[in-house]
Scaffold this motif. Sequence first.
Motif, short mmCIF file in Angstrom:
data_model
loop_
_atom_site.label_atom_id
_atom_site.label_comp_id
_atom_site.label_asym_id
_atom_site.label_seq_id
_atom_site.Cartn_x
_atom_site.Cartn_y
_atom_site.Cartn_z
N THR A 81 12.61 14.10 -72.36
CA THR A 81 11.73 14.56 -71.28
C THR A 81 10.31 14.06 -71.52
OG1 THR A 81 13.05 16.56 -70.94
CG2 THR A 81 10.80 16.57 -70.08
N THR A 82 9.72 13.49 -70.49
CA THR A 82 8.34 13.00 -70.60
C THR A 82 7.41 13.81 -69.70
OG1 THR A 82 8.59 11.37 -68.85
CG2 THR A 82 9.13 10.65 -71.08
N PHE A 83 6.14 13.77 -70.04
CA PHE A 83 5.10 14.39 -69.22
C PHE A 83 4.05 13.33 -68.89
CE2 PHE A 83 6.88 17.75 -71.80
CZ PHE A 83 7.01 18.82 -70.93
N LEU A 84 3.66 13.25 -67.62
CA LEU A 84 2.57 12.38 -67.21
C LEU A 84 1.32 13.22 -67.01
CD1 LEU A 84 4.20 9.89 -64.66
CD2 LEU A 84 3.76 9.56 -67.11
N VAL A 85 0.19 12.67 -67.43
CA VAL A 85 -1.10 13.34 -67.27
C VAL A 85 -1.98 12.43 -66.42
CG1 VAL A 85 -3.03 14.45 -68.46
CG2 VAL A 85 -0.80 14.28 -69.60
N PRO A 86 -2.03 12.66 -65.10
CA PRO A 86 -2.74 11.74 -64.21
C PRO A 86 -4.24 11.96 -64.21
CG PRO A 86 -1.79 13.52 -62.94
CD PRO A 86 -1.34 13.73 -64.37
N ASN A 87 -4.97 10.95 -63.73
CA ASN A 87 -6.39 11.13 -63.48
C ASN A 87 -6.56 11.86 -62.15
OD1 ASN A 87 -5.61 9.06 -61.76
ND2 ASN A 87 -7.46 7.85 -62.05
N GLU A 88 -7.80 12.07 -61.74
CA GLU A 88 -8.05 12.91 -60.57
C GLU A 88 -7.47 12.35 -59.28
OE1 GLU A 88 -12.19 13.76 -60.24
OE2 GLU A 88 -12.26 14.99 -62.05
N ASP A 89 -7.47 11.02 -59.12
CA ASP A 89 -6.94 10.45 -57.87
C ASP A 89 -5.53 9.87 -58.03
OD1 ASP A 89 -7.49 8.21 -59.34
OD2 ASP A 89 -9.00 7.41 -57.99
N TYR A 90 -4.89 10.19 -59.15
CA TYR A 90 -3.48 9.83 -59.38
C TYR A 90 -3.25 8.31 -59.34
CZ TYR A 90 -2.46 14.78 -58.98
OH TYR A 90 -2.42 16.15 -59.18
N THR A 91 -4.25 7.54 -59.75
CA THR A 91 -4.07 6.10 -59.84
C THR A 91 -3.76 5.64 -61.27
OG1 THR A 91 -6.45 5.79 -60.17
CG2 THR A 91 -5.61 5.68 -57.90
N LYS A 92 -3.88 6.56 -62.21
CA LYS A 92 -3.62 6.26 -63.61
C LYS A 92 -2.94 7.48 -64.23
CE LYS A 92 -8.16 4.04 -63.63
NZ LYS A 92 -9.50 4.04 -64.25
N ALA A 93 -2.28 7.25 -65.34
CA ALA A 93 -1.65 8.38 -66.03
C ALA A 93 -1.43 8.06 -67.50
CB ALA A 93 -0.32 8.75 -65.38
#
Length: 385
Positions: free
Chosen positions: A38-50
């Motif tokens: 299982t992985t977790f993504l941690v996006p930036n505020e505008d969801y263009t990076k993680a």
Amino acid sequence: MTSQQILEKLVTFPVLGGDSNLEIINWIKDYIESFGVTTFLVPNEDYTKASLHCRIGPAVDGGVILSGHTDVVPVNGQPWNTNPFELIEKPDGNLYARGSCDMKGFLACCLSVLPKMVKAPLQKPIYFAFTYDEEIGCLAAQSLINHLKKSYIETPKFAIIGEASMLQPIIGQKSIHILDITINGSQGHSSRIKQEVSAVHEAAKIVLWAEEKMNSLIQISKDERFNPPHSSLHVGTINGGIAANIIANKATLSLDIRCLPKDNANQLHLDLLNFCAGREKLQQALFPGFKIDVVENHPIVPALNTHETSSAVNLIGKITGNYKWSTVSYASEAGHFANAGFESIICGPGSIKQAHRANEFISKEQLQKGTNMIENLVNVLENAI
């Protein structure tokens, strides 16, 4: 997939610092999840990076974080002999591509050993923690660390940041702080230099202040583990003026501050602000509109100061055979992990001498040794540490 095969894929993603990294991070995510992790993504505020993190192994305290970044530096203007975003193997035993050394080689080593990790009877867990925007100020490290700490009930003990070190344990790094300075003076005929306030002349005074501040620090604060063994202040860019006979009404410069762990980067920032405030007070009597603006290019990247007797040094020794530690003057995300309470150390395949230059490479030997290091870590974690 072997580490070389994975590296061959990773370098095809031309993700520069500041760019969206979703394509490469989603490829990594899919690869990891194909093994049931299982992985977790941690996006930036505008969801263009993680950023991404995951755990392999049991939910118990004392595990090891393996951390790296997915972005690279630009290639424009560099004299590459090959396509920088294609892995080229040459007869000299080296693998050429942007990011091959800094630091997709380490990511490839981690990912190639994943099949062994998921099958091994680990007594302590291994975590992957991969970020974005490291190359423009380690901007994602803190948000990733915060999310990682909230996501698991257990607490990792160690963090290995896989920056290129020829697999030598690095226990210390300087902090880095970059400040952009804009000076607004008054424009006029050059013959009126004493009746106007030249932004260029004021910029020169800041350069001299930085030089004098560095020299004063050399006299009172040294750490011979580092080269140079003192904090440094360096003006890397300076621009201003339009003609020799026109007093410049604007000038800009960038100031790079790299502090020893025992020196206070925040205090140096404050000292600069106080100096600029003094110049403003003096020159506003001549030109009320005179102003110096100091803006952070990026937040302070904290120093790393792991003690030479730390168990992290012993762990690296066990998995590499190298117990001889060193320090570096460049900055990495290691300081963020250390400040978060993890015993942190830099250790990765490849030479930092190859980073950020044309025809960047990692040797096949170093890539294999990096893979061996991660395999040895798995073996160590099959027993309690």
